[in-house]
Design a protein around this motif. Structure first.
Motif, short mmCIF file in Angstrom:
data_model
loop_
_atom_site.label_atom_id
_atom_site.label_comp_id
_atom_site.label_asym_id
_atom_site.label_seq_id
_atom_site.Cartn_x
_atom_site.Cartn_y
_atom_site.Cartn_z
N ARG A 61 46.13 37.42 35.74
CA ARG A 61 45.63 38.52 36.56
C ARG A 61 44.41 38.07 37.37
O ARG A 61 44.29 38.36 38.55
CB ARG A 61 45.28 39.72 35.67
CG ARG A 61 44.53 40.85 36.32
CD ARG A 61 45.15 41.48 37.52
NE ARG A 61 46.36 42.19 37.28
CZ ARG A 61 47.15 42.62 38.26
NH1 ARG A 61 46.85 42.41 39.50
NH2 ARG A 61 48.25 43.25 38.00
N ARG A 62 43.50 37.31 36.72
CA ARG A 62 42.31 36.80 37.43
C ARG A 62 42.74 35.86 38.56
O ARG A 62 42.21 35.94 39.68
CB ARG A 62 41.38 36.06 36.47
CG ARG A 62 40.43 36.96 35.72
CD ARG A 62 39.36 36.16 34.98
NE ARG A 62 39.89 35.15 34.08
CZ ARG A 62 40.29 35.38 32.83
NH1 ARG A 62 40.21 36.60 32.32
NH2 ARG A 62 40.76 34.41 32.08
N ASN A 63 43.69 34.97 38.28
CA ASN A 63 44.18 34.06 39.32
C ASN A 63 44.80 34.83 40.47
O ASN A 63 44.57 34.53 41.64
CB ASN A 63 45.19 33.08 38.74
CG ASN A 63 44.55 32.01 37.89
OD1 ASN A 63 43.35 31.78 37.97
ND2 ASN A 63 45.34 31.36 37.07
N TYR A 64 45.60 35.85 40.15
CA TYR A 64 46.24 36.67 41.18
C TYR A 64 45.16 37.33 42.05
O TYR A 64 45.23 37.29 43.28
CB TYR A 64 47.12 37.74 40.52
CG TYR A 64 47.77 38.67 41.51
CD1 TYR A 64 49.00 38.37 42.07
CD2 TYR A 64 47.14 39.85 41.89
CE1 TYR A 64 49.60 39.21 43.00
CE2 TYR A 64 47.73 40.71 42.81
CZ TYR A 64 48.96 40.39 43.36
OH TYR A 64 49.53 41.23 44.28
N GLU A 65 44.17 37.92 41.42
CA GLU A 65 43.11 38.62 42.17
C GLU A 65 42.30 37.65 43.02
O GLU A 65 41.94 37.97 44.15
CB GLU A 65 42.23 39.40 41.20
CG GLU A 65 42.96 40.61 40.62
CD GLU A 65 42.22 41.27 39.47
OE1 GLU A 65 41.12 40.81 39.08
OE2 GLU A 65 42.76 42.27 38.94
N ARG A 66 42.00 36.46 42.49
CA ARG A 66 41.26 35.46 43.27
C ARG A 66 42.10 34.97 44.45
O ARG A 66 41.58 34.79 45.55
CB ARG A 66 40.84 34.29 42.37
CG ARG A 66 39.74 34.72 41.41
CD ARG A 66 39.07 33.61 40.64
NE ARG A 66 39.74 32.34 40.55
CZ ARG A 66 39.87 31.65 39.43
NH1 ARG A 66 39.41 32.11 38.30
NH2 ARG A 66 40.48 30.48 39.43
N LEU A 67 43.40 34.75 44.21
CA LEU A 67 44.28 34.33 45.30
C LEU A 67 44.36 35.41 46.38
O LEU A 67 44.28 35.10 47.58
CB LEU A 67 45.69 34.04 44.77
CG LEU A 67 45.87 32.70 44.10
CD1 LEU A 67 47.15 32.68 43.26
CD2 LEU A 67 45.88 31.58 45.14
N LEU A 68 44.50 36.65 45.97
CA LEU A 68 44.61 37.73 46.94
C LEU A 68 43.31 37.87 47.73
O LEU A 68 43.35 38.01 48.96
CB LEU A 68 44.97 39.04 46.24
CG LEU A 68 45.34 40.21 47.14
CD1 LEU A 68 46.44 39.84 48.13
CD2 LEU A 68 45.77 41.40 46.30
N ALA A 69 42.17 37.79 47.08
CA ALA A 69 40.88 37.88 47.78
C ALA A 69 40.72 36.72 48.77
O ALA A 69 40.28 36.93 49.92
CB ALA A 69 39.73 37.89 46.77
N ALA A 70 41.08 35.52 48.35
CA ALA A 70 40.99 34.36 49.24
C ALA A 70 41.96 34.52 50.42
O ALA A 70 41.62 34.18 51.56
CB ALA A 70 41.29 33.07 48.48
N ALA A 71 43.14 35.04 50.16
CA ALA A 71 44.13 35.24 51.22
C ALA A 71 43.67 36.30 52.21
O ALA A 71 43.80 36.12 53.43
CB ALA A 71 45.48 35.62 50.62
N VAL A 72 43.10 37.38 51.72
CA VAL A 72 42.60 38.44 52.61
C VAL A 72 41.55 37.84 53.55
O VAL A 72 41.58 38.07 54.76
CB VAL A 72 42.03 39.62 51.80
CG1 VAL A 72 41.20 40.55 52.67
CG2 VAL A 72 43.16 40.40 51.13
N ALA A 73 40.62 37.08 53.00
CA ALA A 73 39.56 36.48 53.81
C ALA A 73 40.11 35.48 54.82
O ALA A 73 39.74 35.49 56.00
CB ALA A 73 38.53 35.81 52.91
#
Length: 186
Positions: free
Chosen positions: A12-24
């Motif tokens: 879940r942490r990896n997913y959230e970090r990936l999504l945040a990085a992708a949004v940016a």
């Protein structure tokens, strides 16, 4: 059958970090953002990125999902308006403005037609089609839009406008021109 088990905490942490990085990164560079840079910025390997998002389109769907939900909420608010034709036009302008000012959204929606993520009703294109379809049906029932018009055609038009400009005011003007046509008003 899809796996319905909840994600482990680290996943879940990896997913959230990936999504945040992708949004940016998508906000910075658009829909063609480097997947390797996204993984690097999230502090994970590319295999982890691909485990969570098997295709670029799946990643873009996740990036834009919340924004598209906002457009759908706006459509639901406009449904039942006293002027359904105007409500539909206002919503189409909002879709075009949002697509024009959100780097990569229009290209992502266009790609979803060519490369569907899944046959689900949670994809951005399906969400917009459903929300806009309700507005269109109301406008058609009120006689404000001719019967042969399809929501897919209207979304394609709004998306085309979004692809031509990154300026919200220009996108709104062009959608208005497309909706009203070039004929003088009576």
């Amino acid at each position: 059958m899809p796996d319905t088990r909840p994600m482990r905490a680290d996943a879940r942490r990896n997913y959230e970090r990936l999504l945040a990085a992708a949004v940016a990164e998508v906000a910075r560079t658009g829909a063609d953002a480097s997947l390797e840079k996204i993984a690097r910025d999230a502090g994970v390997g590319s295999a982890t990125l691909h485990r969570h998002f098997p295709t670029r389109q799946a990643l873009l769907e996740a990036v834009f999902h919340d924004r598209v939900e906002g457009l759908c909420a706006e459509a639901h608010e406009l449904t039942g308006s006293a002027e359904p034709g105007r409500a539909l036009a206002d919503w189409l302008r909002a879709v075009a403005v949002y697509g024009a000012t959100t780097r990569g959204l229009a290209a992502s929606l266009l790609a979803s037609v060519r490369e569907p993520v899944a046959a689900s009703d949670t994809g951005c294109e399906a969400m917009l089609t459903d929300a806009g379809g309700k507005l269109l049906r109301s406008a058609q029932d009120a006689g404000a839009v001719r019967p042969g018009v399809a929501i897919g055609d209207l979304l394609t038009m709004a998306n085309a406008v979004s692809l031509t400009t990154e300026d919200g005011a220009e996108a709104a003007r062009l959608v208005t021109l497309a909706i009203e046509g070039i004929h003088p008003r009576p």
